[in-house]
Design an enzyme around this catalytic site. Sequence first.
Site, PDB file in Angstrom:
ATOM      1  CG  HIS A 143      67.580   8.648  14.130  1.00 12.15           C
ATOM      2  ND1 HIS A 143      67.254   7.770  13.112  1.00 12.15           N
ATOM      3  CD2 HIS A 143      68.168   7.898  15.082  1.00 12.15           C
ATOM      4  CE1 HIS A 143      67.632   6.553  13.452  1.00 12.15           C
ATOM      5  NE2 HIS A 143      68.194   6.603  14.638  1.00 12.15           N
TER       6      HIS A 143
ATOM      7  CG  ASP B 213      66.088   8.473  10.023  1.00 13.23           C
ATOM      8  OD1 ASP B 213      66.757   9.478  10.347  1.00 13.23           O
ATOM      9  OD2 ASP B 213      65.989   7.467  10.753  1.00 13.23           O
TER      10      ASP B 213
ATOM     11  CB  SER C 202      70.625   4.422  14.110  1.00 11.40           C
ATOM     12  OG  SER C 202      69.394   4.183  14.726  1.00 11.40           O
TER      13      SER C 202
END
Length: 455
Positions: A109, A139, A213
């Site tokens: 993402h 992911d 992230s």
Amino acid sequence: MKMSFRHCLLASAVVVSSLGFTASTQAALPFFSDSKDEVPSLAPMLEEATPAVVSIAVEGTQTSRQRVPEMFRYFFGAPQEQVQERPFRGLGSGVIIDADKGYVVTNNHVVDNADEITVKLTDGREFKAKKLGSDEQSDIALLKIEPDDLKALPLADSDGLRVGDFVVAIGNPFGLSQTVTSGIVSALGRSGLNIGGYEDFIQTDAAINRGNSGGALVNLHGELVGINTAIFGPNGGNVGIGFAIPANMMKSLVDQIAEFGEVRRGLLGILGSDIDAGLAEAMNAEVNIGAFVSEVQPESAAEKAGLQAGDIITAINGRQLHSFQELRAKIASMGAGAEVELTVMRKGKKMNVDVVLDDATDTTVTAAQIHPALEGATLSNGADDAGNAGVVVSDIERGAPAARIGLQSDDVIIGVNRVRTSTVAEFRNALDEAKGVIALNVKRGNSTLYLVIRQ
């Protein structure tokens, strides 16, 4: 207070002060100072680890489609839908896992839909990165930069983690570079969070915020144990609950991406649920944790290995299972053809079952996922009339970009710029490598032709 799961698009974090370790603990952890004049510190370990954690900046264009009301189409001849393109920018983190090859792992993402990816090292150097592949369901994305005196993080065996182990998160929350936070492993095998398709998360209370992230979760020896991915809290804030993808799961996925350009999921071929006290009592089983097998699909890897409905799978490769979702995630990440040992309870008896996983990869993809000029077509692995492997084109939408460049249903794409392509994965990789004009070598019936895409 409403709580929500959020991807932490930015990086990871970590801070460590004196943790009250004894002299014996310090001896076991050489990065602590032995000097009586100095306070125990994680600084020596972090000085080795942080150069392998990078900042990632992305730029791209998001496309949105909105259906035009029928009366506007009738009176003004407007199209059926209106397409809007909006530029976007984002920040995240990544971890160098192979210094020689320049491999950087991050979250899907973070780099999804990015046209340009820039990786910035702690010493200030910047590299343009190429995305080798990604997996939306887990992911994970793999990037490549040109090797130039890089430093990689060594990988730990994340299956050896225990609740209570100390961990450190390193990343760039809120765009603040090289932030470090510390905590412990709060739980293992977390699933059912609806964050991704395959969930087997490490839960930690090390402070992780938006922007973490793709950052690193490391143990006290500076080894990578996980990739920070999501947070649980009000309005995206940190409340001491963060989630990371285990390093073993990440390693299996990126190895497949590096080799095939995609993830080729393993498939066991069972249906089931978590085992709980009530089900254990009904089945007269002595275990209350694991994965209950309710159905074994015909001709599956499970059936060939001898699994039966009513079995309770308690461990995979010697590691205890906590849930059916954890089993599902581990099997999917191991890849097609992997050999797996399952520990099974059957009618009160414990046994080991060896399984060779099937291939669960869906070889049919929407062509727009590969290149915008191919939008409107569906591609799948196949062969031409002579039996030569290629990429079969089907379901061409009338007036779509794929139709405008000349593709037709039942065409078989066998090459890109004179590079032979036999599968969807090879086709995707060839398009990624191509620059400027792209010539598709197409087999149409008994004829061979070239279709040109001008970028």
